[in-house]
Design an enzyme around this catalytic site. Sequence first.
Site, short mmCIF file in Angstrom:
data_model
loop_
_atom_site.label_atom_id
_atom_site.label_comp_id
_atom_site.label_asym_id
_atom_site.label_seq_id
_atom_site.Cartn_x
_atom_site.Cartn_y
_atom_site.Cartn_z
N TYR A 21 2.64 7.17 9.72
CA TYR A 21 1.91 5.96 9.35
C TYR A 21 2.85 4.84 8.90
O TYR A 21 2.66 3.68 9.28
CB TYR A 21 0.90 6.28 8.25
CG TYR A 21 -0.19 5.23 8.11
CD1 TYR A 21 -1.43 5.44 8.70
CD2 TYR A 21 0.03 4.05 7.41
CE1 TYR A 21 -2.44 4.49 8.61
CE2 TYR A 21 -0.97 3.09 7.31
CZ TYR A 21 -2.20 3.32 7.91
OH TYR A 21 -3.18 2.35 7.81
N TYR A 24 -10.16 5.41 5.43
CA TYR A 24 -10.48 5.91 6.77
C TYR A 24 -11.55 6.97 6.61
O TYR A 24 -11.32 8.00 5.95
CB TYR A 24 -9.25 6.52 7.44
CG TYR A 24 -8.21 5.51 7.89
CD1 TYR A 24 -8.20 5.06 9.21
CD2 TYR A 24 -7.25 5.01 7.02
CE1 TYR A 24 -7.25 4.14 9.64
CE2 TYR A 24 -6.30 4.09 7.44
CZ TYR A 24 -6.31 3.66 8.75
OH TYR A 24 -5.37 2.75 9.17
N PRO A 43 -6.52 1.25 17.54
CA PRO A 43 -6.10 0.69 16.26
C PRO A 43 -6.11 1.68 15.10
O PRO A 43 -5.66 1.34 14.00
CB PRO A 43 -7.12 -0.44 16.02
CG PRO A 43 -8.33 -0.02 16.78
CD PRO A 43 -7.83 0.71 17.99
N HIS A 88 0.85 -1.19 0.00
CA HIS A 88 0.00 0.00 0.00
C HIS A 88 0.89 1.24 0.00
O HIS A 88 1.66 1.46 0.93
CB HIS A 88 -0.92 0.00 1.22
CG HIS A 88 -2.05 -0.97 1.11
ND1 HIS A 88 -3.31 -0.60 0.71
CD2 HIS A 88 -2.09 -2.31 1.30
CE1 HIS A 88 -4.09 -1.67 0.68
NE2 HIS A 88 -3.36 -2.72 1.03
N LYS A 117 -0.72 1.06 14.82
CA LYS A 117 0.55 1.10 15.55
C LYS A 117 0.73 -0.02 16.57
O LYS A 117 1.83 -0.19 17.11
CB LYS A 117 0.69 2.44 16.29
CG LYS A 117 0.79 3.65 15.39
CD LYS A 117 2.06 3.64 14.58
CE LYS A 117 1.75 3.87 13.12
NZ LYS A 117 2.83 3.59 12.21
#
Length: 389
Positions: free
Chosen positions: A384, A200, A292, A72, A296
């Site tokens: 991220y 998201y 979540p 990704h 991480k």
Amino acid sequence: MRTQVTIIGGGPSGLLLGQLLHGAGIDTVVLERQSKAHVLSRIRAGILETGTVALMHKAGVGQRLEKECFRHDGTVICHGEMQFGVNFSERAGKHVVVYGQTELTRDLYEARELASAKTLFNIENVTIQGADTDTPSVSYEQEGLTHTIKCDFIAGCDGFHGVSRTTIPAQLRREYEKLYPFGWLGVLSETPPVHDELIYAGSDRGFALCSMRNANLSRYYIQCSLTDQPEDWSDTAFWEELKRRIPNEYADRLVTGASIEKSIAPLRSFVSEPMRWGRLFLCGDAAHIVPPTGAKGLNSAMGDVHYLFNGFQQFYQEGDTRGIDEYSAKALARVWKAERFSWATTKLLHRFPDDSDFDRKMQQADVAFLAENSAAQTVFAQNYVGLPY
């Protein structure tokens, strides 16, 4: 029984630490409370930072991961009908991969068995003795018999409810915790992902996440009340609510189907300091938990593994204690940055029950700023994909 490092906990962090130590010629015994089948039945996160992938390769267990993972290069962030992408490769020069934690754990178990390294399952009543001395030991029960392992060091990789953290005297521990007033209802379904990148989504109805495990296995989440139970949500009700929280573009092409797993996880931020007491070292969820939202949890544990492995290797190969002496401070410095990112991302996208109209406007402004500002996207991407060790 005698070993150099006793590892309490046979999840990903304990197994990876054991595999790295085995490669360095350091003997370990892994103690796991559950059966192997139970550990491999647990559904967990699947987003791996570049550093986690590198550690798997360093341990000699990255081959299947490399072959089967999904790369990704970015993610999609939505708020209502507004959506934008954050390109990790462009902003941070790295990417993440999706590879189920269950599969990662399976790879580590197979490697440990191939190496004939000792793993003991169905362990009960673990106690740690002499952690603050030069002669620590771990006692446990298995099949009704009590056994003791003498060792040089103990790695507590046994999670939030394990014995390791609470072995450190309460007067020496300082714990920080934030409980969030909602949970995540997660559904696993044998359906194709709605998008090739994670989505998201924040909305007036609450948060949603569209994720995947492979080309025909999808993982979806919606924010829910802490009083909800999985059985309160039929599959139909879940899919209808998910569609309300993501942009119409994705809702219209969402493929739905029967759930094969459904569960609710509460959200919390938690850190216990220090992460070392004498010859006992905490690792992963034994010392810290994150929501979540920022992916991480597993990756922070793997950061601990990196520091702890380097400390043990330095001790055994060079007789140098600096690595283990600095372990807690180094691990905590990275942990708190992961806590900050997870907290901030959770606050950015979730609907908090006591939010005022002003709070919601600020949330919308924060999302808009991230959408429009390249520097903000760079910071998001750097966090991220994983901060350097």
